[in-house]
Design an enzyme around this catalytic site. Structure first.
Site, mmCIF file in Angstrom:
data_model
loop_
_atom_site.group_PDB
_atom_site.id
_atom_site.type_symbol
_atom_site.label_atom_id
_atom_site.label_comp_id
_atom_site.label_asym_id
_atom_site.label_seq_id
_atom_site.Cartn_x
_atom_site.Cartn_y
_atom_site.Cartn_z
ATOM 1 N N GLU A 61 101.391 19.603 -77.586
ATOM 2 C CA GLU A 61 102.343 19.276 -78.496
ATOM 3 C C GLU A 61 103.410 19.962 -78.356
ATOM 4 O O GLU A 61 103.955 20.293 -79.758
ATOM 5 C CB GLU A 61 101.422 19.070 -79.872
ATOM 6 C CG GLU A 61 100.366 18.292 -80.033
ATOM 7 C CD GLU A 61 100.881 16.926 -80.028
ATOM 8 O OE1 GLU A 61 101.954 16.407 -80.319
ATOM 9 O OE2 GLU A 61 100.129 16.055 -79.146
ATOM 10 N N GLY A 69 82.186 45.794 -76.635
ATOM 11 C CA GLY A 69 81.560 45.224 -75.643
ATOM 12 C C GLY A 69 80.969 43.784 -76.152
ATOM 13 O O GLY A 69 80.885 42.773 -75.874
ATOM 14 N N ARG A 113 95.432 47.314 -86.242
ATOM 15 C CA ARG A 113 95.362 46.150 -85.465
ATOM 16 C C ARG A 113 94.469 44.942 -86.242
ATOM 17 O O ARG A 113 94.978 43.714 -86.554
ATOM 18 C CB ARG A 113 94.477 46.194 -84.185
ATOM 19 C CG ARG A 113 95.274 47.125 -83.376
ATOM 20 C CD ARG A 113 94.194 47.783 -82.241
ATOM 21 N NE ARG A 113 93.729 46.726 -81.186
ATOM 22 C CZ ARG A 113 92.769 46.908 -80.383
ATOM 23 N NH1 ARG A 113 91.890 48.073 -80.366
ATOM 24 N NH2 ARG A 113 92.260 45.975 -79.455
ATOM 25 N N THR A 156 100.041 25.261 -75.689
ATOM 26 C CA THR A 156 100.953 24.456 -74.442
ATOM 27 C C THR A 156 100.673 23.004 -74.936
ATOM 28 O O THR A 156 101.921 22.429 -74.942
ATOM 29 C CB THR A 156 99.660 24.556 -73.466
ATOM 30 O OG1 THR A 156 99.649 25.795 -73.097
ATOM 31 C CG2 THR A 156 100.383 23.795 -72.225
ATOM 32 N N GLN A 171 91.681 50.877 -85.525
ATOM 33 C CA GLN A 171 91.169 49.907 -85.766
ATOM 34 C C GLN A 171 91.809 48.915 -86.851
ATOM 35 O O GLN A 171 92.026 47.785 -86.896
ATOM 36 C CB GLN A 171 89.509 50.005 -86.265
ATOM 37 C CG GLN A 171 88.875 48.827 -86.276
ATOM 38 C CD GLN A 171 88.180 48.175 -84.748
ATOM 39 O OE1 GLN A 171 88.682 48.972 -83.783
ATOM 40 N NE2 GLN A 171 87.263 47.272 -85.090
ATOM 41 N N SER A 199 105.767 18.316 -70.676
ATOM 42 C CA SER A 199 106.994 18.749 -71.680
ATOM 43 C C SER A 199 107.944 17.452 -71.597
ATOM 44 O O SER A 199 108.526 17.214 -72.783
ATOM 45 C CB SER A 199 107.607 20.091 -71.337
ATOM 46 O OG SER A 199 106.723 20.971 -71.525
#
Lengths: 679, 679
Positions: A435, A412, A344, A433, A341, A149
């Site tokens: 850029e 599953g 979400r 993470t 369901q 960073s």
């Protein structure tokens, strides 16, 4: 146009028939324009129909096999681009649909832009023709083993030697080893290497880019003084393991002075460090460009996962009402009917659309910014930079989390590689993470917001607030007078009501932070101490941007029967699901009261009912081919079970009936003869 | 005793010296007892010092190599167990520390317990000696291609044929194919197969388990009528890919009648289905057992990730204060000093401890339950079942999310397989789905809670509320009188204050759900419609359980200097971070007001300061060897960078300087000769 339902019945036909809008028109909205739809669609089918681009099961391959197969695809892609004489735009779509990460990804995405952004015109004239014909293959070597960073902490040195007119590139420590650069490990011939510029007098002028040749163009051997290799395997099977992220060390490697990228600074023949009249801020333009691209990637990654989960949820049946029968046989309920369901999945569908439009808007922001920068107008740079940084953080975090949610929504079977979801996750996970670490970026946003608040409080610069912080001029109103007007659930279906409540929450969280900061004698200590709260305030601000740009999108002319109405539903779902999820923020700042939060939740439930019949058509509008989706669970025709079953048998473990290892390890075990066995 | 800091300096020594408590005593608290500490420590070192158990880089292997290497380790483990004459307890720790998923995992974890739980004494006498000596290798075949959560929907049939005294096991449809069973694909000789019992009169008696031989004990070939194979690769490299999760189809396979597991029901010689006098509820005992185990696994998985992230955060430096120098050289700040890092990491550390203690408590709950069941006392079964289901859901969801957080806390390097975090994630991710999908389980908890509330409202059964729902007898108090007493930050350091606020929030959310449910004419429609809210209420209840059991733990005698104090700090961090994260719940139910929520956040910050110097010692207390952690970033001595660098060169891509594929794909590309190349 069914993507690739080549043969057999369409098991999702009943879902498609329910849609209450013009799917073809929505495809154009999603693509951005008729032109973009046509080009991308053509390239998608070109790739899908080419056997050389067929997806293999990468998870069963060894690292070496995986890597060389990817090289083959990249070479084939470049061959086809040249054979067909594809335009830059077409070529970029072709790479996109080939969807195999290789050195080409970094060459085009990082190396070429770095030269364009940081090279002088002369340097561009020299290097771009080589790079854009791939006569050289480049990478971008910034991050070091010990430095990510904090770019200013980079240790690699570029010391100017006036006696030979060269820079000496050197890795003084182990932690200065370049690390992570894609395509570097085994492929790149050149790299843009970031190093500290040291002049002959020993003075350190900070970090600058240099074009350094890594490997011979004749035999591909590393050049003298260069140690280079692959850094090893990464998350997931397939995923980034087809890329040779590399390590690179320099032992006093000499390069000509003119390979310093000299757009903003150069070193003279005599060894003097000179800033050019091109302002350093221009380099921020590149950062805005790259992060804008990542926001677009977020919407693509998330929409792929949502498409898979939505289609599979319509096919998968589990439990069910006793009175549901088809042809006299009791059948279970498709899992998409379950409210758990839906809550979400549908909020993620709405997020995918929201991120698509914010990405599109960022394109125009970037165009506008570039024009201003070229005219030496830096007035909007800070705001554009903060905004892009924040949106990169917000969209990548949400997309990565959303992809994993989609995997869980597939139960599953989502855990099987053939679902496509594990690889999608592993490929996109590092976006949080690279850029700019997402937390570091949010702190940058927070710093900008605190500066803005401080200006508002302590000076009369309110007229200068434009763009995504323009709402802050209403600070006093929001702190004193504002009161959310919602009295019944349907009141939440008003764009201005939603906008105001998001504005109120963001500004109140920012002001609360500013007030707490003021209690510290040392501002930097205060900023550090309160940084978790500042991150939360920055998120509130960024969510407001996404919501407001979605609302702006709806104020544009949108073609197609029922299209705008669907987008409105999605926009409200996006906003209201955030209000529910972050109700602690909204209520504790007094931006709304518990009753209003509860009404928002009621309205959200009603919106789920509204969007339900349109869900499959809404994911069809992404126009993803089965090839691109790479998922059995998400296949267009929904014929999931026979395909899963057939795919299973292709695993190499099924090559033999009696498994490898049986004679050595299993037979002696069950025959109780292990004690004598040599294992 | 330093786990494996064999040679070289301890780069974390300064961190360890800061600890304000007796680490060795904490190790015993974490392990559960001195005895458990000693046994597990001995086995950990036995495994770590055995070259045959050395970890290889699984990610570079092809599927077949990965699989056979795992077989070898399993065989070696069993060989050592027998050579050393290890006790069951020791053997189970040895398998644990070998930490390589194979058929053995399912054989011991599912097959053996299924026979114990569902077999008659006679059946146990016949099969257990074979299974526990591994003369047969078993698996557990319940899930089917089309049937997961809904066990009652299973399609495989076991039809009794009185003419031969056999059951005919058959797969009538594609979706009835058994799917997912670990060890089934290429290894298992036997399986406990769940199938619908059909008697001669055609009557369907529901699902029961059967012991079915799958492969010949002579040559390992599948027996006639059996189609069996591996279902293909799964999430991650390594991870579950060393397990042959399998597909299994039966074509009228005949087995003797006495291979029906007959503890709760049997079919007579004449073909009559008879329930035994053993109550069916006994089977729930097995479910409680398995889920309790998963809760324990959650704390282990999360603590591994936290250990890695904590150690690496103390080594990794980024940015920094200008006045920080070591030996005159400016150094950056360890990332563990950043408050944003602390708020994420320390709350996960607290969660790891919280889950450890809830797992320990569940063991005693299970022991107690078993004793009661054996005495035909079913009074606590429903509560124990709901509690275990909910805690399985809560701890696995949190652990999976926490592992990924830890990866992000390690920045880019966390994405390398050598960090150990990608595989940890891929291994634990399916825990949210297997043994009960987490959402389905929370709905079961919610159903139990709604039933409880309804009893409270409509009858006088308050005296029957015991265990984890005992607090609900105070419903009236919490609905009418309760008011959180917190006035200043330190008030949050009172266990009873915390307990009450969690109780208030849980009960108020439950009652709100019950009131909304009452508005529906059809209760099942209401339950379905409100299921997302019910899930949230169930989570609130489960979080209360974890908090309350942590508090109970602190009321026990705890040995060791400063140990109890550390645990108190962790307990408050766990509780207060939940209050912050779920402030929407707490505030909107009036369980606390915004000011009190803000004070909780202030106190949380103070607790982070308190725990900071103890963090490394707190993860040392897990007593994980470097072998078990399998992470360069988490190595005990913190000597991260040289190890990362050395590890990189071991990748097979680095075997040759010029990469495989160069002549075919790269040379012609950079020489502009691709158009003529045959790729």
């Amino acid at each position: 146009m069914a993507s690739s339902s080549a043969t057999g019945a369409d098991h999702l036909a009943h879902e498609r028939s329910k849609a209450k809008f013009d799917v073809e028109a929505m495809k154009i909205v999603w693509a951005g324009s008729s032109h973009e739809f046509r080009v991308s669609d053509r390239m998608a089918h070109l790739v899908a129909s080419d056997p050389s681009f067929r997806r293999e099961n990468r998870a069963v391959l060894s690292r070496k096999e995986l890597f060389t197969k990817a090289l083959r695809k990249a070479a084939h892609a470049w061959k086809r681009i040249n054979e067909l004489g594809l335009s830059d735009e077409e070529a970029s779509w072709l790479w996109f649909y080939v969807d195999e990460l290789t050195f080409a990804y970094i060459h085009w995405g990082m190396f070429v832009p770095a030269i364009k952004g940081s090279g002088t015109e002369e340097q561009q004239n020299k290097w771009l023709p080589l790079a854009t014909t791939m006569r050289i293959i480049g990478t971008y070597a910034q991050t070091e083993l010990g430095h990510g960073s904090n770019v200013r902490g980079i240790e690699t040195t570029a010391t100017f030697d006036p006696t030979t007119d060269e820079f000496i590139i050197h890795s003084p420590t182990l932690t200065s080893s370049k690390w992570w650069s894609g395509g570097l490990g085994k492929i790149a011939t050149h790299a843009v290497v970031y190093a500290r510029v040291i002049t002959h007098d020993g003075q350190d002028h900070g970090v600058n880019g240099f074009i350094v040749q890594i490997r011979s163009l004749d035999d591909h051997l590393p050049l003298p003084g260069i140690t280079v290799g692959d850094i090893g395997t990464k998350f997931g099977s397939g995923a980034f393991n087809s890329v040779d992220n590399g390590v690179l060390r320099f032992d006093h490697v000499r390069i000509p002075r003119n390979q310093m990228l000299m757009r903003v600074a150069h070193v003279t023949r005599e060894g003097k460090y000179v800033l050019s009249n091109v302002p350093r801020q221009l380099l921020y333009g590149t950062m805005v460009y790259v992060r804008k691209t990542i926001v677009v990637d977020s919407s693509i990654a998330l929409s792929r996962a949502v498409c898979i989960a939505a289609r599979y949820s319509s096919v998968r049946r589990q439990f069910g009402s006793q009175n549901r029968e088809i042809n006299g046989i009791a059948v279970e309920t498709p899992v998409i009917e379950y409210k758990t369901q839906q809550s979400r999945l549908f909020s993620l569908l709405a997020s995918a659309y929201a991120f698509r439009f914010i990405g599109e808007w960022l394109k125009s922001l970037y165009t506008d910014l570039t024009r201003k920068l070229e005219a030496n107008d830096f007035s909007t740079l800070a705001e554009a930079h903060a905004c892009t940084a924040g949106l990169k953080s917000l969209t990548t975090s949400s997309a990565v989390h959303g992809i994993d949610e989609c995997r869980k929504l597939c139960g599953g079977h989502g855990y099987l590689n053939s679902s496509g979801l594990p690889e999608l996750y592993a490929v996109f996970a590092p976006a949080c993470t690279y850029e700019g670490d997402n937390t570091v970026l949010l702190l940058q946003v927070a710093r900008f917001l605190m500066k803005t608040i401080s200006q508002l409080l302590h000076s009369d610069q309110t007229h200068k607030l434009s763009g995504t912080i323009a709402y802050m001029v209403l600070m006093d109103h929001y702190l004193i007078k504002y009161c959310c007007s919602v009295e019944k659930a349907e009141d939440w279906l008003k764009a201005d009501v939603i906008l105001k409540v998001f504005e109120a929450r963001a500004i109140r969280m920012c002001v609360a932070c500013a007030q707490n900061l003021a209690k510290f004698a040392d501002p930097s200590e205060g900023f550090s101490e309160l940084s978790p709260d500042l991150v939360e305030a920055a998120i509130a601000h960024c969510q407001l941007i996404v919501v407001s740009k979605f609302i702006e999108k709806l104020q544009q002319k949108i073609e197609g029967n029922g299209v705008k109405q669907q987008l409105e539903t999605l926009c409200y779902i996006y906003a209201l699901h955030l209000i529910h999820k972050y109700s602690g923020d909204f209520i504790s700042t007094g931006s709304l009261n518990p009753k209003q939060a509860s009404l928002a939740n009621d309205q959200l439930r009603a919106l789920y009912v509204e969007v339900r019949p349109n869900v499959i058509a809404l994911v069809d509008a992404f126009n993803y081919t089965d090839h691109f989706l790479g998922s059995i669970l998400g296949c267009y025709d929904g014929n999931v079970y026979p395909k899963l079953y057939d795919e299973a048998w292709k695993d190499p473990l099924n090559d033999s009936v009696v498994t490898d290892g049986y004679p050595e390890y299993i037979k002696p075990l069950i025959n109780q003869q292990l004690l004598n066995a040599r294992l």
